[in-house]
Design a protein around this motif. Structure first.
Motif, PDB file in Angstrom:
ATOM      1  N   ARG A  21      -3.019  -5.979  -1.464  1.00 15.05           N
ATOM      2  CA  ARG A  21      -3.849  -5.770  -2.651  1.00 15.05           C
ATOM      3  C   ARG A  21      -5.121  -6.604  -2.549  1.00 15.05           C
ATOM      4  O   ARG A  21      -5.075  -7.749  -2.114  1.00 15.05           O
ATOM      5  CB  ARG A  21      -3.083  -6.156  -3.918  1.00 15.05           C
ATOM      6  CG  ARG A  21      -1.839  -5.319  -4.196  1.00 15.05           C
ATOM      7  CD  ARG A  21      -2.218  -3.887  -4.545  1.00 15.05           C
ATOM      8  NE  ARG A  21      -1.046  -3.075  -4.795  1.00 15.05           N
ATOM      9  CZ  ARG A  21      -0.516  -2.875  -6.004  1.00 15.05           C
ATOM     10  NH1 ARG A  21      -1.043  -3.461  -7.058  1.00 15.05           N
ATOM     11  NH2 ARG A  21       0.544  -2.092  -6.146  1.00 15.05           N
ATOM     12  N   THR A  70       5.434   2.922 -15.578  1.00 15.77           N
ATOM     13  CA  THR A  70       5.116   1.502 -15.372  1.00 15.77           C
ATOM     14  C   THR A  70       3.662   1.222 -15.705  1.00 15.77           C
ATOM     15  O   THR A  70       3.331   0.196 -16.304  1.00 15.77           O
ATOM     16  CB  THR A  70       5.414   1.090 -13.917  1.00 15.77           C
ATOM     17  OG1 THR A  70       6.793   1.371 -13.626  1.00 15.77           O
ATOM     18  CG2 THR A  70       5.151  -0.385 -13.707  1.00 15.77           C
ATOM     19  N   ALA A  71       2.769   2.145 -15.315  1.00 15.90           N
ATOM     20  CA  ALA A  71       1.347   1.977 -15.584  1.00 15.90           C
ATOM     21  C   ALA A  71       1.067   1.965 -17.085  1.00 15.90           C
ATOM     22  O   ALA A  71       0.206   1.215 -17.569  1.00 15.90           O
ATOM     23  CB  ALA A  71       0.545   3.083 -14.905  1.00 15.90           C
ATOM     24  N   ARG A  72       1.787   2.767 -17.842  1.00 15.27           N
ATOM     25  CA  ARG A  72       1.590   2.816 -19.296  1.00 15.27           C
ATOM     26  C   ARG A  72       1.995   1.507 -19.960  1.00 15.27           C
ATOM     27  O   ARG A  72       1.427   1.115 -20.985  1.00 15.27           O
ATOM     28  CB  ARG A  72       2.384   3.975 -19.897  1.00 15.27           C
ATOM     29  CG  ARG A  72       1.795   5.345 -19.622  1.00 15.27           C
ATOM     30  CD  ARG A  72       2.386   6.379 -20.545  1.00 15.27           C
ATOM     31  NE  ARG A  72       3.820   6.555 -20.331  1.00 15.27           N
ATOM     32  CZ  ARG A  72       4.358   7.404 -19.483  1.00 15.27           C
ATOM     33  NH1 ARG A  72       3.568   8.161 -18.717  1.00 15.27           N
ATOM     34  NH2 ARG A  72       5.670   7.507 -19.363  1.00 15.27           N
ATOM     35  N   LYS A  73       2.959   0.800 -19.366  1.00 18.18           N
ATOM     36  CA  LYS A  73       3.423  -0.465 -19.931  1.00 18.18           C
ATOM     37  C   LYS A  73       2.473  -1.612 -19.610  1.00 18.18           C
ATOM     38  O   LYS A  73       2.485  -2.633 -20.285  1.00 18.18           O
ATOM     39  CB  LYS A  73       4.822  -0.800 -19.396  1.00 18.18           C
ATOM     40  CG  LYS A  73       5.914   0.153 -19.858  1.00 18.18           C
ATOM     41  CD  LYS A  73       7.240  -0.225 -19.227  1.00 18.18           C
ATOM     42  CE  LYS A  73       8.357   0.737 -19.605  1.00 18.18           C
ATOM     43  NZ  LYS A  73       9.632   0.388 -18.956  1.00 18.18           N
ATOM     44  N   ALA A  74       1.707  -1.449 -18.532  1.00 19.45           N
ATOM     45  CA  ALA A  74       0.834  -2.540 -18.054  1.00 19.45           C
ATOM     46  C   ALA A  74      -0.295  -2.825 -19.049  1.00 19.45           C
ATOM     47  O   ALA A  74      -0.730  -1.963 -19.777  1.00 19.45           O
ATOM     48  CB  ALA A  74       0.269  -2.185 -16.693  1.00 19.45           C
ATOM     49  N   LEU A  93       6.124   5.440 -11.558  1.00 18.92           N
ATOM     50  CA  LEU A  93       4.812   4.779 -11.484  1.00 18.92           C
ATOM     51  C   LEU A  93       3.997   5.026 -12.741  1.00 18.92           C
ATOM     52  O   LEU A  93       3.331   4.113 -13.259  1.00 18.92           O
ATOM     53  CB  LEU A  93       4.049   5.281 -10.258  1.00 18.92           C
ATOM     54  CG  LEU A  93       4.556   4.788  -8.898  1.00 18.92           C
ATOM     55  CD1 LEU A  93       3.778   5.472  -7.779  1.00 18.92           C
ATOM     56  CD2 LEU A  93       4.419   3.282  -8.771  1.00 18.92           C
ATOM     57  N   SER A  94       4.038   6.236 -13.262  1.00 17.71           N
ATOM     58  CA  SER A  94       3.288   6.559 -14.481  1.00 17.71           C
ATOM     59  C   SER A  94       3.808   5.761 -15.662  1.00 17.71           C
ATOM     60  O   SER A  94       3.037   5.228 -16.473  1.00 17.71           O
ATOM     61  CB  SER A  94       3.389   8.057 -14.780  1.00 17.71           C
ATOM     62  OG  SER A  94       2.760   8.817 -13.772  1.00 17.71           O
ATOM     63  N   ASP A 138       6.653   9.375  -8.803  1.00 17.22           N
ATOM     64  CA  ASP A 138       5.475   9.591  -9.649  1.00 17.22           C
ATOM     65  C   ASP A 138       5.779   9.283 -11.111  1.00 17.22           C
ATOM     66  O   ASP A 138       4.982   8.645 -11.810  1.00 17.22           O
ATOM     67  CB  ASP A 138       4.969  11.026  -9.505  1.00 17.22           C
ATOM     68  CG  ASP A 138       4.320  11.279  -8.153  1.00 17.22           C
ATOM     69  OD1 ASP A 138       3.946  10.298  -7.490  1.00 17.22           O
ATOM     70  OD2 ASP A 138       4.191  12.455  -7.766  1.00 17.22           O
ATOM     71  N   ARG A 146      -9.835  -1.411  -3.230  1.00 16.96           N
ATOM     72  CA  ARG A 146      -8.597  -0.923  -3.856  1.00 16.96           C
ATOM     73  C   ARG A 146      -8.082   0.305  -3.100  1.00 16.96           C
ATOM     74  O   ARG A 146      -8.782   1.286  -2.918  1.00 16.96           O
ATOM     75  CB  ARG A 146      -8.840  -0.598  -5.328  1.00 16.96           C
ATOM     76  CG  ARG A 146      -7.575  -0.286  -6.110  1.00 16.96           C
ATOM     77  CD  ARG A 146      -7.829  -0.299  -7.603  1.00 16.96           C
ATOM     78  NE  ARG A 146      -8.146  -1.645  -8.086  1.00 16.96           N
ATOM     79  CZ  ARG A 146      -9.307  -2.008  -8.610  1.00 16.96           C
ATOM     80  NH1 ARG A 146     -10.296  -1.140  -8.697  1.00 16.96           N
ATOM     81  NH2 ARG A 146      -9.504  -3.243  -9.029  1.00 16.96           N
TER      82      ARG A 146
END
Length: 205
Positions: free
Chosen positions: A135, A201-205, A198-199, A195, A160
């Motif tokens: 990263r 998890t991204a919403r929780k971030a 990941l989606s 998918d 990125r």
């Protein structure tokens, strides 16, 4: 039956480096022509070792500084992706020295996204296991800013998805500039729920 599938894809090592100065604050690596890869990583490099203190990349699992297995012995980037990063940053090139890179390869498209647990194997059998994508972080940005004032801030967005991978030694040996590496990938399909997970998890971030 083999669980790792040999491919007809090869990469060539075009640059090698070691981060040698244990007392330095920066991450700059120094160019070398050859690396001795032991089970504890590249000999003489700051990132070698069978274990390491955990960092921010695994903070959701381990308190920072916790002793964990070192799967970040090598930092490998591709010449093609470095060229793309440099173009987006408006630089002639991105020097792997700034990244603290151990190895630059050429010949594998979209290298950062090679499947985790893939292997890169040298002619003498020396084998590296790809852990996962690396990263972009602030440390290379600081090195770039030192040499190109005003450009360091552009590194993280430009890199990125193009920062290369971290890897560890599965089989000891020697790696040299000019060596061809064969790519072996896990013989398995992509996880069905990737998918969706990941989606979420991204919403929780």
């Amino acid at each position: 039956m083999p669980a790792l599938m040999a491919t007809d894809i090869t990469a060539r090592i075009v640059w090698l480096g070691l981060v040698c100065d244990q007392g330095a604050q920066g991450i700059r690596s120094g160019s070398v022509e050859r690396i001795v890869a032991g089970y504890d990583g590249p000999k003489g490099d700051r990132h070698s070792g069978v274990i390491r203190p955990s960092c921010v990349r695994v903070k959701d699992m381990h308190k920072e500084g916790t002793e964990i297995r070192n799967v970040r012995q090598f930092s490998i980037v591709s010449a093609e992706e470095l060229s793309a990063v440099a173009k987006d940053m408006g630089l002639d090139r991105v020097d792997p020295v700034w990244l603290g890179a151990t190895m630059v390869i050429e010949g594998i498209e979209d290298f950062t996204h090679v499947p985790p647990s893939s292997r890169l194997q040298a002619p003498d059998g020396t084998t590296l296991v790809i852990d996962m994508q690396n990263r972009p972080c602030q440390f290379p940005a600081r090195e770039i800013e030192s040499d190109h004032p005003g450009r360091g801030k552009d590194f993280m967005p430009a890199a990125r998805g193009r920062r290369g991978v971290t890897a560890w030694v599965e089989r000891e040996g020697t790696l040299a500039v000019g060596d061809d590496l064969s790519l072996h990938i896990p013989d398995q399909r992509v996880w069905t729920h990737l998918d969706k997970t990941l989606s979420a998890t991204a919403r929780k971030a």
